[in-house]
Design a protein around this motif. Structure first.
Motif, short mmCIF file in Angstrom:
data_model
loop_
_atom_site.label_atom_id
_atom_site.label_comp_id
_atom_site.label_asym_id
_atom_site.label_seq_id
_atom_site.Cartn_x
_atom_site.Cartn_y
_atom_site.Cartn_z
N LYS A 18 0.81 -1.22 0.00
CA LYS A 18 0.00 0.00 0.00
C LYS A 18 0.85 1.28 0.00
CE LYS A 18 -0.74 -0.59 4.83
NZ LYS A 18 0.15 0.41 5.39
N GLY A 19 2.06 1.22 0.60
CA GLY A 19 2.92 2.41 0.61
C GLY A 19 3.31 2.80 -0.80
N THR A 20 3.85 1.82 -1.55
CA THR A 20 4.28 2.08 -2.93
C THR A 20 3.10 2.50 -3.79
OG1 THR A 20 5.81 0.26 -2.59
CG2 THR A 20 5.54 1.03 -4.85
N VAL A 21 1.99 1.75 -3.68
CA VAL A 21 0.83 2.02 -4.52
C VAL A 21 0.27 3.41 -4.22
CG1 VAL A 21 -1.56 1.32 -4.99
CG2 VAL A 21 0.24 -0.41 -4.82
N GLU A 201 -11.27 -5.14 -2.22
CA GLU A 201 -10.02 -5.82 -1.87
C GLU A 201 -9.17 -6.09 -3.11
OE1 GLU A 201 -9.78 -8.75 1.10
OE2 GLU A 201 -11.62 -8.09 2.13
N VAL A 202 -7.87 -5.82 -2.98
CA VAL A 202 -6.93 -6.09 -4.07
C VAL A 202 -5.86 -7.02 -3.51
CG1 VAL A 202 -5.30 -5.06 -5.72
CG2 VAL A 202 -7.34 -3.77 -5.03
N VAL A 212 -0.69 -4.23 -10.25
CA VAL A 212 -1.50 -3.64 -9.17
C VAL A 212 -1.90 -2.22 -9.55
CG1 VAL A 212 -1.58 -2.95 -6.74
CG2 VAL A 212 -0.36 -5.03 -7.39
N MET A 213 -0.91 -1.46 -10.08
CA MET A 213 -1.19 -0.07 -10.46
C MET A 213 -2.25 0.00 -11.56
SD MET A 213 0.43 1.88 -8.41
CE MET A 213 -0.18 3.40 -9.12
N GLN A 214 -2.19 -0.96 -12.50
CA GLN A 214 -3.20 -0.96 -13.58
C GLN A 214 -4.59 -1.22 -13.02
OE1 GLN A 214 -1.90 -3.78 -16.52
NE2 GLN A 214 -0.09 -2.54 -17.03
N GLN A 215 -4.68 -2.18 -12.08
CA GLN A 215 -5.99 -2.48 -11.46
C GLN A 215 -6.51 -1.25 -10.72
OE1 GLN A 215 -6.59 -5.79 -8.85
NE2 GLN A 215 -5.48 -7.21 -10.16
N CYS A 220 -9.96 3.73 -10.27
CA CYS A 220 -10.05 5.19 -10.17
C CYS A 220 -10.85 5.77 -11.32
CB CYS A 220 -8.66 5.83 -10.21
SG CYS A 220 -7.78 5.66 -8.69
N ARG A 221 -10.59 5.25 -12.53
CA ARG A 221 -11.31 5.77 -13.70
C ARG A 221 -12.80 5.44 -13.60
NH1 ARG A 221 -6.39 4.52 -16.49
NH2 ARG A 221 -7.19 2.44 -16.93
N GLN A 222 -13.08 4.22 -13.09
CA GLN A 222 -14.50 3.84 -12.93
C GLN A 222 -15.19 4.79 -11.97
OE1 GLN A 222 -14.56 -0.21 -11.53
NE2 GLN A 222 -14.05 -1.04 -13.54
N ARG A 223 -14.47 5.20 -10.91
CA ARG A 223 -15.10 6.01 -9.86
C ARG A 223 -15.12 7.50 -10.19
NH1 ARG A 223 -17.85 8.13 -7.49
NH2 ARG A 223 -18.49 8.18 -5.29
#
Ligand code: DC
Length: 229
Positions: A18-21, A201-202, A212-215, A220-223
């Motif tokens: 989660k830190g990196t993401v 959950e991811v 992970v970044m793509q998911q 984000c785009r959906q929201r």
């Protein structure tokens, strides 16, 4: 706190990525970033510096309330300055993490940090990293993510991270410490580590950071619409 400012909460156990993401996401979006774990790490460090015992709840809450800290995400990593001293590396040690987990279990310390965390909510938006971001601090966040990974995978990642920073570590100690910290973080009575009911959950054990970044970008785009990323 302005409820009209969008927030993305990213919660999960240590080593879930989660830190990196969250740092990458905040940079990609051009939003503000809150590393709430760093606040607990800083309270633990300030306690050591000011010789406050880790069970003196009132004194620790006073330290938390008065914490003199600056964060800078524009540096390569998140730069953290406590009372004028660069503590970026010091707060990342396993000892600092264990102290953080202890002070984080004290309700008065958590309460003392609430307003400081809300103050990060500024336009154009905020990405937050922690354990209780979606459940307690920003319950109205429009997008909540909960990152998970197996304890072994998280210990491996932690090991690599620490080595890269030149900090000594031992893999079997790390697995044991991660399990112990998970138990303390998820069993405490105040703001335990758990996904918010509306969190997505991811699972990151078997996928790399790019995937992970793509998911996350897709969510984000959906929201928030295609124009955000
Ligand atoms: O994410 P981290 O490893 O830097 O967090 C350090 C400790 O702080 C972790 O053991 C749990 C605690 N913490 C917390 O209780 N609530 C948060 N929002 C963030 C961290």
């Amino acid at each position: 706190m302005s409820r009209s400012v969008p927030v993305i909460t990213i919660d999960g156990p240590s080593g879930s990525g989660k830190g990196t993401v969250s740092q990458r996401l905040a940079r990609d979006l051009g939003w503000h970033y809150l590393d709430s774990g760093a606040l607990y790490r800083l309270v633990g460090l300030a306690a050591e510096r000011h010789r406050v015992a880790l069970d003196d709840e009132a004194a620790l809450a006073a330290l938390a309330e008065a914490l003199d800290v600056e964060f800078d995400l524009h540096a390569d990593d998140l730069k953290v300055v406590l009372e004028g001293e660069d503590v970026t590396l010091v707060i990342r040690s396993e000892t600092a993490g264990n102290r953080a987990s202890k002070v984080a279990a004290l309700p008065a310390v958590r309460t003392a940090l609430v307003a400081r965390q809300h103050a990060f909510r500024r336009l154009p938006g905020l990405v937050t990293d922690g354990r209780d971001m979606g459940t307690v601090i920003f319950p109205d966040a429009p997008l909540k993510l909960f990152l998970t990974a197996s304890a072994e995978e998280r210990a491996n990642r932690r090991y690599k991270q620490l080595k890269e920073k030149g900090i000594d570590a031992n893999i079997s100690n790390l697995v044991a410490e991660i399990a112990e910290r998970d138990a303390r973080d998820s069993q405490r009575s105040t703001a335990p580590l758990r996904p918010a009911e509306d969190a997505i959950e991811v699972e990151t054990s078997s996928i790399g950071i790019e995937e992970v970044m793509q998911q996350v970008a897709r969510l984000c785009r959906q929201r928030f619409g295609d124009q955000v990323l």
